[in-house]
Design a protein around this motif. Structure first.
Motif, PDB file in Angstrom:
ATOM      1  N   VAL A 141       0.836  -1.202   0.000  1.00 17.52           N
ATOM      2  CA  VAL A 141       0.000   0.000   0.000  1.00 17.52           C
ATOM      3  C   VAL A 141       0.872   1.253   0.000  1.00 17.52           C
ATOM      4  O   VAL A 141       0.663   2.186  -0.795  1.00 17.52           O
ATOM      5  CB  VAL A 141      -0.934  -0.005   1.221  1.00 17.52           C
ATOM      6  CG1 VAL A 141      -1.581   1.362   1.402  1.00 17.52           C
ATOM      7  CG2 VAL A 141      -2.005  -1.071   1.079  1.00 17.52           C
ATOM      8  N   LEU A 142       1.848   1.295   0.896  1.00 25.73           N
ATOM      9  CA  LEU A 142       2.728   2.454   0.981  1.00 25.73           C
ATOM     10  C   LEU A 142       3.537   2.628  -0.298  1.00 25.73           C
ATOM     11  O   LEU A 142       3.783   3.755  -0.744  1.00 25.73           O
ATOM     12  CB  LEU A 142       3.655   2.311   2.184  1.00 25.73           C
ATOM     13  CG  LEU A 142       2.973   2.288   3.556  1.00 25.73           C
ATOM     14  CD1 LEU A 142       4.007   2.087   4.657  1.00 25.73           C
ATOM     15  CD2 LEU A 142       2.168   3.557   3.803  1.00 25.73           C
ATOM     16  N   GLN A 143       3.938   1.512  -0.911  1.00 29.41           N
ATOM     17  CA  GLN A 143       4.684   1.596  -2.166  1.00 29.41           C
ATOM     18  C   GLN A 143       3.816   2.185  -3.270  1.00 29.41           C
ATOM     19  O   GLN A 143       4.275   2.990  -4.089  1.00 29.41           O
ATOM     20  CB  GLN A 143       5.181   0.204  -2.571  1.00 29.41           C
ATOM     21  CG  GLN A 143       6.070   0.213  -3.810  1.00 29.41           C
ATOM     22  CD  GLN A 143       7.417   0.845  -3.541  1.00 29.41           C
ATOM     23  OE1 GLN A 143       8.166   0.382  -2.690  1.00 29.41           O
ATOM     24  NE2 GLN A 143       7.743   1.913  -4.269  1.00 29.41           N
ATOM     25  N   TRP A 144       2.536   1.791  -3.307  1.00 23.77           N
ATOM     26  CA  TRP A 144       1.594   2.377  -4.259  1.00 23.77           C
ATOM     27  C   TRP A 144       1.521   3.887  -4.061  1.00 23.77           C
ATOM     28  O   TRP A 144       1.524   4.665  -5.027  1.00 23.77           O
ATOM     29  CB  TRP A 144       0.205   1.762  -4.087  1.00 23.77           C
ATOM     30  CG  TRP A 144      -0.084   0.623  -4.998  1.00 23.77           C
ATOM     31  CD1 TRP A 144       0.027  -0.705  -4.728  1.00 23.77           C
ATOM     32  CD2 TRP A 144      -0.549   0.713  -6.352  1.00 23.77           C
ATOM     33  NE1 TRP A 144      -0.339  -1.452  -5.823  1.00 23.77           N
ATOM     34  CE2 TRP A 144      -0.696  -0.606  -6.828  1.00 23.77           C
ATOM     35  CE3 TRP A 144      -0.851   1.769  -7.200  1.00 23.77           C
ATOM     36  CZ2 TRP A 144      -1.133  -0.899  -8.133  1.00 23.77           C
ATOM     37  CZ3 TRP A 144      -1.283   1.507  -8.494  1.00 23.77           C
ATOM     38  CH2 TRP A 144      -1.414   0.180  -8.948  1.00 23.77           C
ATOM     39  N   VAL A 146      -4.998   2.687   2.843  1.00 16.18           N
ATOM     40  CA  VAL A 146      -5.236   2.188   4.196  1.00 16.18           C
ATOM     41  C   VAL A 146      -4.144   1.167   4.501  1.00 16.18           C
ATOM     42  O   VAL A 146      -4.194   0.032   4.023  1.00 16.18           O
ATOM     43  CB  VAL A 146      -6.633   1.552   4.335  1.00 16.18           C
ATOM     44  CG1 VAL A 146      -6.870   1.102   5.769  1.00 16.18           C
ATOM     45  CG2 VAL A 146      -7.724   2.527   3.894  1.00 16.18           C
ATOM     46  N   ALA A 147      -3.166   1.588   5.256  1.00 18.02           N
ATOM     47  CA  ALA A 147      -2.025   0.731   5.590  1.00 18.02           C
ATOM     48  C   ALA A 147      -2.201   0.239   7.023  1.00 18.02           C
ATOM     49  O   ALA A 147      -2.218   1.037   7.958  1.00 18.02           O
ATOM     50  CB  ALA A 147      -0.724   1.500   5.441  1.00 18.02           C
ATOM     51  N   ILE A 148      -2.337  -1.071   7.189  1.00 11.32           N
ATOM     52  CA  ILE A 148      -2.693  -1.652   8.486  1.00 11.32           C
ATOM     53  C   ILE A 148      -1.505  -2.422   9.067  1.00 11.32           C
ATOM     54  O   ILE A 148      -0.950  -3.303   8.404  1.00 11.32           O
ATOM     55  CB  ILE A 148      -3.900  -2.597   8.341  1.00 11.32           C
ATOM     56  CG1 ILE A 148      -5.076  -1.857   7.698  1.00 11.32           C
ATOM     57  CG2 ILE A 148      -4.301  -3.179   9.693  1.00 11.32           C
ATOM     58  CD1 ILE A 148      -6.207  -2.771   7.262  1.00 11.32           C
ATOM     59  N   LEU A 206      11.170   2.341   2.345  1.00 10.85           N
ATOM     60  CA  LEU A 206      10.711   3.578   1.719  1.00 10.85           C
ATOM     61  C   LEU A 206      11.228   4.807   2.448  1.00 10.85           C
ATOM     62  O   LEU A 206      10.940   5.931   2.058  1.00 10.85           O
ATOM     63  CB  LEU A 206       9.172   3.636   1.719  1.00 10.85           C
ATOM     64  CG  LEU A 206       8.436   2.779   0.686  1.00 10.85           C
ATOM     65  CD1 LEU A 206       6.946   2.978   0.835  1.00 10.85           C
ATOM     66  CD2 LEU A 206       8.876   3.127  -0.721  1.00 10.85           C
ATOM     67  N   SER A 207      11.933   4.593   3.508  1.00 10.60           N
ATOM     68  CA  SER A 207      12.304   5.717   4.368  1.00 10.60           C
ATOM     69  C   SER A 207      13.536   6.451   3.855  1.00 10.60           C
ATOM     70  O   SER A 207      14.414   5.898   3.203  1.00 10.60           O
ATOM     71  CB  SER A 207      12.567   5.227   5.785  1.00 10.60           C
ATOM     72  OG  SER A 207      13.732   4.419   5.820  1.00 10.60           O
ATOM     73  N   THR A 208      13.550   7.734   4.165  1.00 11.78           N
ATOM     74  CA  THR A 208      14.737   8.555   4.012  1.00 11.78           C
ATOM     75  C   THR A 208      14.944   9.226   5.358  1.00 11.78           C
ATOM     76  O   THR A 208      14.049   9.894   5.861  1.00 11.78           O
ATOM     77  CB  THR A 208      14.548   9.616   2.913  1.00 11.78           C
ATOM     78  OG1 THR A 208      14.312   8.959   1.666  1.00 11.78           O
ATOM     79  CG2 THR A 208      15.780  10.494   2.800  1.00 11.78           C
TER      80      THR A 208
END
Length: 215
Positions: free
Chosen positions: A51-54, A66-68, A184-186
């Protein structure tokens, strides 16, 4: 099947990633279906990572995410537990370097890996609430070294045993490795990491909901 050997790929298959493979494959399917905008993308755990990648890779296509019970990157403790789980599988003699199909199955290793994983799915507080120190000693004459003596041991035995009947050991290795590699973090923040993707999340997405477990 491997095009050269005609046998299952097993561990000859290349490493699969969440962003470069899973979400990209989903995007190709969505494009092929002629869908240009998604009402929402929802998922939990590894699905939440997708979801977060999308949201980061294709923000113009997603109205809501909606990331659970998920994270923007795997931390060192999660990576460590996943590594121990994979070692439990690969140290099982029945794993046979991943080429066990039609010959054997690393049931003990996969069961142990699932038991290890389940100890990370619940917090210490929730495990105490669920199991406490309830024992099964009434079923024994006296304690011994053969489990289970405690309810929590019985729970882990059940989870490990049932998992081996519905999950492939090599798939477990590949999926947990994909989770480990996801990041995905920086500077350890998703908001900064999102800005390095294709467009800013806030410019396209109307609602972002992060749902966490109650305990």
């Amino acid at each position: 099947m491997h095009p050269t050997t005609g046998r299952p790929w097993a561990t000859d298959f290349p490493i699969v990633t969440i962003g470069g493979d899973m979400v990209r494959a989903q995007k190709l399917l969505i494009d092929d279906l002629g869908i240009t905008r998604l009402f929402a993308v929802a998922g939990g755990s590894m699905g939440g990572m997708q979801v977060l990648q999308w949201a980061v890779s294709y923000p113009e296509m997603v109205r809501r995410v909606v990331a659970i019970a998920t994270t923007a990157s795997s931390g060192p403790q999660q990576i460590a537990f996943n590594a121990i789980g994979r070692r439990a599988v690969t140290d099982d003699p029945e794993w046979k370097d991943g080429h066990y199909y039609g010959v054997a199955f690393p049931k003990k290793g996969l069961s142990l890996a699932r038991m290890i994983g389940h100890t990370t799915y619940l917090s210490s507080e929730s495990m105490y609430e669920k199991f406490g120190r309830d024992t099964l000693l009434a079923q024994k004459d006296e304690p011994d070294l053969s489990p289970p003596d405690f309810q929590v041991e019985s729970y882990l035995d059940y989870q490990g045993g049932s998992f081996t009947g519905r999950f492939d050991a090599n798939a477990y290795l590949y999926i947990t490795k994909a989770v480990d590699l996801f990041d995905l973090s920086t500077n350890n923040t998703l908001s900064e990491g999102a800005l390095t993707g294709q467009g800013e999340m806030s410019g396209h997405i109307n609602h972002v909901r992060l749902a966490l477990p109650a305990v």
